[in-house]
Design a protein around this motif. Structure first.
Motif, PDB file in Angstrom:
ATOM      1  N   GLU A 225      69.407  20.951  41.910  1.00  0.00           N
ATOM      2  CA  GLU A 225      67.999  21.355  41.781  1.00  0.00           C
ATOM      3  C   GLU A 225      67.265  20.666  40.641  1.00  0.00           C
ATOM      4  O   GLU A 225      66.105  20.307  40.758  1.00  0.00           O
ATOM      5  CB  GLU A 225      67.917  22.878  41.614  1.00  0.00           C
ATOM      6  CG  GLU A 225      68.394  23.664  42.823  1.00  0.00           C
ATOM      7  CD  GLU A 225      67.510  23.458  44.042  1.00  0.00           C
ATOM      8  OE1 GLU A 225      66.325  23.128  43.854  1.00  0.00           O
ATOM      9  OE2 GLU A 225      68.010  23.606  45.172  1.00  0.00           O
ATOM     10  N   ASP A 226      67.936  20.510  39.494  1.00  0.00           N
ATOM     11  CA  ASP A 226      67.274  19.969  38.307  1.00  0.00           C
ATOM     12  C   ASP A 226      68.149  18.877  37.707  1.00  0.00           C
ATOM     13  O   ASP A 226      69.187  19.159  37.106  1.00  0.00           O
ATOM     14  CB  ASP A 226      67.038  21.080  37.280  1.00  0.00           C
ATOM     15  CG  ASP A 226      66.299  20.600  36.038  1.00  0.00           C
ATOM     16  OD1 ASP A 226      65.920  19.416  35.985  1.00  0.00           O
ATOM     17  OD2 ASP A 226      66.109  21.414  35.114  1.00  0.00           O
ATOM     18  N   VAL A 227      67.749  17.615  37.870  1.00  0.00           N
ATOM     19  CA  VAL A 227      68.578  16.500  37.398  1.00  0.00           C
ATOM     20  C   VAL A 227      68.661  16.450  35.882  1.00  0.00           C
ATOM     21  O   VAL A 227      69.518  15.756  35.328  1.00  0.00           O
ATOM     22  CB  VAL A 227      68.062  15.151  37.936  1.00  0.00           C
ATOM     23  CG1 VAL A 227      68.241  15.071  39.439  1.00  0.00           C
ATOM     24  CG2 VAL A 227      66.622  14.885  37.523  1.00  0.00           C
ATOM     25  N   THR A 228      67.778  17.178  35.192  1.00  0.00           N
ATOM     26  CA  THR A 228      67.827  17.187  33.722  1.00  0.00           C
ATOM     27  C   THR A 228      68.742  18.280  33.190  1.00  0.00           C
ATOM     28  O   THR A 228      68.952  18.379  31.987  1.00  0.00           O
ATOM     29  CB  THR A 228      66.418  17.376  33.120  1.00  0.00           C
ATOM     30  OG1 THR A 228      65.922  18.679  33.465  1.00  0.00           O
ATOM     31  CG2 THR A 228      65.457  16.319  33.630  1.00  0.00           C
ATOM     32  N   ASN A 229      69.299  19.105  34.086  1.00  0.00           N
ATOM     33  CA  ASN A 229      70.167  20.207  33.648  1.00  0.00           C
ATOM     34  C   ASN A 229      71.233  20.456  34.717  1.00  0.00           C
ATOM     35  O   ASN A 229      71.130  21.380  35.513  1.00  0.00           O
ATOM     36  CB  ASN A 229      69.342  21.465  33.396  1.00  0.00           C
ATOM     37  CG  ASN A 229      70.168  22.602  32.823  1.00  0.00           C
ATOM     38  OD1 ASN A 229      71.157  22.374  32.121  1.00  0.00           O
ATOM     39  ND2 ASN A 229      69.775  23.831  33.118  1.00  0.00           N
ATOM     40  N   VAL A 230      72.234  19.603  34.708  1.00  0.00           N
ATOM     41  CA  VAL A 230      73.282  19.651  35.730  1.00  0.00           C
ATOM     42  C   VAL A 230      74.597  20.080  35.096  1.00  0.00           C
ATOM     43  O   VAL A 230      74.958  19.616  34.010  1.00  0.00           O
ATOM     44  CB  VAL A 230      73.442  18.274  36.406  1.00  0.00           C
ATOM     45  CG1 VAL A 230      74.660  18.259  37.324  1.00  0.00           C
ATOM     46  CG2 VAL A 230      72.188  17.921  37.181  1.00  0.00           C
TER      47      VAL A 230
ATOM     48  N   LYS B 195      76.952  20.885  30.452  1.00  0.00           N
ATOM     49  CA  LYS B 195      75.591  20.652  30.935  1.00  0.00           C
ATOM     50  C   LYS B 195      75.154  19.240  30.537  1.00  0.00           C
ATOM     51  O   LYS B 195      75.285  18.852  29.365  1.00  0.00           O
ATOM     52  CB  LYS B 195      74.633  21.689  30.351  1.00  0.00           C
ATOM     53  CG  LYS B 195      74.860  23.117  30.863  1.00  0.00           C
ATOM     54  CD  LYS B 195      74.571  23.204  32.360  1.00  0.00           C
ATOM     55  CE  LYS B 195      74.739  24.615  32.894  1.00  0.00           C
ATOM     56  NZ  LYS B 195      73.691  25.536  32.420  1.00  0.00           N
ATOM     57  N   VAL B 196      74.662  18.472  31.502  1.00  0.00           N
ATOM     58  CA  VAL B 196      74.233  17.102  31.225  1.00  0.00           C
ATOM     59  C   VAL B 196      72.858  16.857  31.823  1.00  0.00           C
ATOM     60  O   VAL B 196      72.438  17.527  32.778  1.00  0.00           O
ATOM     61  CB  VAL B 196      75.229  16.069  31.796  1.00  0.00           C
ATOM     62  CG1 VAL B 196      76.583  16.181  31.128  1.00  0.00           C
ATOM     63  CG2 VAL B 196      75.358  16.207  33.311  1.00  0.00           C
ATOM     64  N   ASP B 197      72.170  15.879  31.245  1.00  0.00           N
ATOM     65  CA  ASP B 197      70.875  15.424  31.749  1.00  0.00           C
ATOM     66  C   ASP B 197      71.122  14.098  32.456  1.00  0.00           C
ATOM     67  O   ASP B 197      71.394  13.072  31.812  1.00  0.00           O
ATOM     68  CB  ASP B 197      69.905  15.243  30.579  1.00  0.00           C
ATOM     69  CG  ASP B 197      68.521  14.786  31.029  1.00  0.00           C
ATOM     70  OD1 ASP B 197      68.354  14.433  32.223  1.00  0.00           O
ATOM     71  OD2 ASP B 197      67.605  14.767  30.180  1.00  0.00           O
TER      72      ASP B 197
ATOM     73  N   GLN C 102      62.102   8.248  32.956  1.00  0.00           N
ATOM     74  CA  GLN C 102      62.693   9.084  34.000  1.00  0.00           C
ATOM     75  C   GLN C 102      62.420  10.555  33.755  1.00  0.00           C
ATOM     76  O   GLN C 102      62.108  11.310  34.670  1.00  0.00           O
ATOM     77  CB  GLN C 102      64.211   8.857  34.063  1.00  0.00           C
ATOM     78  CG  GLN C 102      64.604   7.530  34.648  1.00  0.00           C
ATOM     79  CD  GLN C 102      66.053   7.544  35.104  1.00  0.00           C
ATOM     80  OE1 GLN C 102      66.378   8.170  36.103  1.00  0.00           O
ATOM     81  NE2 GLN C 102      66.913   6.870  34.376  1.00  0.00           N
ATOM     82  N   THR C 103      62.535  10.978  32.489  1.00  0.00           N
ATOM     83  CA  THR C 103      62.300  12.376  32.156  1.00  0.00           C
ATOM     84  C   THR C 103      60.852  12.752  32.428  1.00  0.00           C
ATOM     85  O   THR C 103      60.544  13.818  32.966  1.00  0.00           O
ATOM     86  CB  THR C 103      62.643  12.648  30.673  1.00  0.00           C
ATOM     87  OG1 THR C 103      63.998  12.254  30.433  1.00  0.00           O
ATOM     88  CG2 THR C 103      62.482  14.125  30.343  1.00  0.00           C
ATOM     89  N   THR C 104      59.923  11.866  32.055  1.00  0.00           N
ATOM     90  CA  THR C 104      58.500  12.112  32.281  1.00  0.00           C
ATOM     91  C   THR C 104      58.198  12.196  33.771  1.00  0.00           C
ATOM     92  O   THR C 104      57.495  13.089  34.234  1.00  0.00           O
ATOM     93  CB  THR C 104      57.646  10.993  31.644  1.00  0.00           C
ATOM     94  OG1 THR C 104      57.915  10.942  30.243  1.00  0.00           O
ATOM     95  CG2 THR C 104      56.168  11.252  31.876  1.00  0.00           C
ATOM     96  N   ASP C 105      58.756  11.246  34.535  1.00  0.00           N
ATOM     97  CA  ASP C 105      58.545  11.234  35.978  1.00  0.00           C
ATOM     98  C   ASP C 105      59.105  12.484  36.630  1.00  0.00           C
ATOM     99  O   ASP C 105      58.490  13.080  37.520  1.00  0.00           O
ATOM    100  CB  ASP C 105      59.204   9.997  36.600  1.00  0.00           C
ATOM    101  CG  ASP C 105      58.481   8.707  36.229  1.00  0.00           C
ATOM    102  OD1 ASP C 105      57.349   8.821  35.738  1.00  0.00           O
ATOM    103  OD2 ASP C 105      59.064   7.625  36.424  1.00  0.00           O
ATOM    104  N   ALA C 106      60.285  12.901  36.183  1.00  0.00           N
ATOM    105  CA  ALA C 106      60.911  14.091  36.751  1.00  0.00           C
ATOM    106  C   ALA C 106      60.082  15.328  36.459  1.00  0.00           C
ATOM    107  O   ALA C 106      59.848  16.192  37.323  1.00  0.00           O
ATOM    108  CB  ALA C 106      62.324  14.268  36.194  1.00  0.00           C
TER     109      ALA C 106
END
Length: 221
Positions: free
Chosen positions: A94-99, A106-108, A207-211
């Motif tokens: 669901e959230d590629v910044t919190n997997v 927990k990884v981004d 990538q973080t901004t786009d996400a």
């Protein structure tokens, strides 16, 4: 004479643009460390041809998995986590910044970069190929892209070609000289190596901004 030259050009072009062979990605057959495997079982690896629809259909009937494999294995583009974010969401990431990895960390994912195409790793017993394992399987696999890397900077993305399940595997041990990784896999399937050290700060920020922007647009809808 012109025909000979044309043939040479075509031959040279095919060589230049051909994808990496399995030996260039994984120079040796992976080794099984676990003892919970049938007698005579071994691991086999191969490239995944995403350019031939029939071959891809034989590999997986899961359309989402096909989309992911085609995107990451596209030789003409440089896929990022942002590129496959929506596909991963369909696969319950669901959230590629919190997997959460299989080991509970927990990884981004936006901090990582694809360093290999997806390749297939399966268990072979005689003439039978299977992706199912009898519990977790400890294996050692040499990946050329892992040379001179640190275990904490690497992740394996593992995809079950039958169910579409995705897990992210941390590295148990690494030999930075040979690129040999010791990992624990819950099943077998398509794997690709993600590397945090291969991404610069600008890529991470983009990538973080786009996400975040994509998530905001989705919420607004």
């Amino acid at each position: 004479m012109l025909g000979v030259i044309a043939a040479m050009v075509v031959s040279m072009s095919a060589t230049v643009f051909a994808g990496p062979s399995i030996g260039q990605i994984i120079p040796e057959e992976p080794q099984i460390v676990s003892t919970n495997v049938p007698e005579g079982a071994k691991l086999v690896v191969s490239t995944i041809d995403v350019t031939d629809e029939k071959t891809l259909d034989n590999y997986t009937s899961n359309e989402t998995v096909k989309t992911l494999l085609k995107t990451v294995n596209d030789e003409e583009t440089k896929p990022t986590i942002e590129t496959v974010k929506e596909v991963l969401k369909e696969m319950n990431v669901e959230d590629v910044t919190n997997v959460e990895t299989k080991s509970g960390e927990k990884v981004d994912l936006t901090e990582y970069k694809f360093t290999t195409p997806f390749i297939d790793i399966a268990e072979q017993i005689g003439d039978q190929i299977t992706y199912k394992t009898n519990g977790d399987l400890e294996v050692k696999v040499k990946i050329d892209a892992a040379k001179e890397k640190k275990a904490e900077d690497l992740l394996l993305m593992l995809v079950d070609p039958e169910t579409g399940k995705v897990v992210f595997i941390t590295i148990d041990e690494i030999d930075p000289v040979t690129g040999e990784l010791k990992v624990t896999l819950p099943f077998l399937g398509a794997i690709t190596l993600l590397d945090k050290s291969a991404v610069d700060e600008n890529e991470i920020e983009t990538q973080t901004t786009d996400a975040g922007a994509a998530d905001t647009e989705t919420a607004a809808e």
